[in-house]
Design an enzyme around this catalytic site. Structure first.
Site, mmCIF file in Angstrom:
data_model
loop_
_atom_site.group_PDB
_atom_site.id
_atom_site.type_symbol
_atom_site.label_atom_id
_atom_site.label_comp_id
_atom_site.label_asym_id
_atom_site.label_seq_id
_atom_site.Cartn_x
_atom_site.Cartn_y
_atom_site.Cartn_z
ATOM 1 N N TRP A 118 0.974 -1.286 0.414
ATOM 2 C CA TRP A 118 0.244 -0.083 -0.364
ATOM 3 C C TRP A 118 0.752 0.964 -0.308
ATOM 4 C CZ3 TRP A 118 -4.567 -1.112 -1.768
ATOM 5 C CH2 TRP A 118 -5.089 -2.419 -1.751
ATOM 6 N N ASP A 171 -1.866 6.922 6.720
ATOM 7 C CA ASP A 171 -2.422 5.705 6.269
ATOM 8 C C ASP A 171 -2.923 4.292 7.537
ATOM 9 O OD1 ASP A 171 -4.540 3.754 5.056
ATOM 10 O OD2 ASP A 171 -3.153 3.144 3.135
ATOM 11 N N LYS A 223 -12.439 -2.545 7.938
ATOM 12 C CA LYS A 223 -11.636 -3.383 8.277
ATOM 13 C C LYS A 223 -11.976 -3.155 9.774
ATOM 14 C CE LYS A 223 -7.785 -2.798 5.421
ATOM 15 N NZ LYS A 223 -7.825 -4.639 4.827
#
Length: 365
Positions: free
Chosen positions: A101, A169, A193
């Protein structure tokens, strides 16, 4: 069929209490005679839902008053572009590369400004978090991925960036432990999540970082100021997902907030890591000192690629039959991965360890 223990990296399991409450309110939300799925986002009955969600975010994360809370769409991946579009000033940003990511965020940012990758853990397959105690330079911002879902690593410290805004993030670790929001200029998280089903992205941004005008050509929907001035309702927001987020936030509050979640998460992770570290059949892939509380990849001792692939598939299949689902590891790491987000009860981790012991006894020959 009874509910399974879902170890998916995302979308992940939700608290059972939340699902039950949503089911009760599905056809008639608080006497309105309608489902939240059907409501106008401009209606009087919906407005308190999004307002409550924001107030809970502020309360549970101790968000300072000079920060704006936004409910956006497009996932964390859209933020990879939205951040450089809005935060660009001098045209340079610093990124730390800790996995898939991070690499995607870097690639997207390079479309809009110059990127310096100031540290990376790629030399060891992203199995650790590099040491970046401080950052200086003519940077518009510094970007880190606080928890790396695929590689199972997590920042155990926050780098000192001085006056440079720190961007993170936090998709796979939000509200899994306390976090000092004031150390960051911007935080963002895809909800699927730890917060809600997929569909809403939470952004917390310091007010002074919202530009009057982002870079030329920035689409209206990628302009933080537009969303801030319209209370996250410039267009129709993901109403039902925000509603579920509100329920999840209420559940987190009932469990002691971020400190309560941290206590439970550390207990769950310690059980699994201790088992892996003592096992002569399995081992964790992330290095101690960089290990995630949320995502725990692990391998068996089998090193032959073909045999390892067969044993991994057997593990995942038999685990699913035992009610332990979505344990396949990411293709870049291989093996297995247990994602044990906030909603995963400790009973799920204990059931996984019991299955792992049985599987090892039967296959460690």
């Amino acid at each position: 069929m009874s509910r399974v223990f879902n170890f998916s990296a995302g979308p992940s399991m939700l608290p059972e209490e939340v699902l039950k409450k949503a089911a009760i309110e599905m056809l008639d939300y608080e006497g309105s005679g309608q489902s939240v799925m059907e409501m106008s986002h401009r209606s009087k009955v919906y407005k308190p839902i999004i307002e409550k969600a924001e107030s809970l975010v502020r309360e549970l994360m101790n968000v300072p008053d000079n920060y704006i809370v936004l409910f956006l769409q497009g996932g964390a991946s859209t933020q990879f572009a939205m951040i450089p579009m809005n935060l660009k000033k001098n045209g340079r940003a610093a990124y730390v590369n800790t996995g898939v990511w991070s690499k995607k965020a870097i690639a997207e940012a390079k479309k809009y400004l110059d990127v310096d990758v100031i540290a990376s853990s790629e030399d060891k397959g992203f199995s650790y978090i590099p040491q970046v105690p401080s950052v200086s330079g003519d940077y518009d911002y510094v970007h880190i991925t606080l928890n790396n879902t695929i590689m199972g690593t997590h920042w155990e410290y926050i780098p000192d960036t001085g006056d440079i805004p720190l961007v993170a993030d936090i998709s796979s670790c939000i509200l899994s432990e306390p976090l000092d929001v004031s150390k960051f200029g911007l935080l963002y998280a895809g909800a699927q999540k730890n917060l809600a089903p997929a569909g809403v992205t939470l952004v917390i941004i310091r007010e002074d970082l919202i530009p009057e005008n982002p870079i030329p050509g920035t689409p209206t929907m990628l302009n933080y100021r537009i969303h801030a001035e319209n209370g996250s309702m410039y267009n129709t927001p993901p109403c039902y997902t925000i509603y579920i987020m509100k329920l999840v936030l209420e559940w987190i509050k009932s469990k002691g907030g971020a400190p309560g979640m941290e206590k439970l998460n550390r207990e769950k992770a310690a059980l699994l890591y201790d088992y892996l570290d003592k096992s002569d059949y399995y081992h964790a892939t992330a290095e101690p000192g960089s290990r995630s509380l949320m995502n725990i990849p692990f391998l068996t001792k089998e090193r032959d690629p073909e045999k390892a692939d067969a044993i991994n598939k057997k593990f995942v299949q038999e685990a699913a039959s035992a009610g332990l689902v979505n344990l396949a590891g990411h293709r870049l790491v291989g093996g297995m991965r247990a994602s044990i987000y906030n909603a995963m009860p400790i009973e799920g981790v204990k059931a996984l360890i019991a299955f792992m012991e049985k599987f090892a006894e039967e296959n460690n020959k």
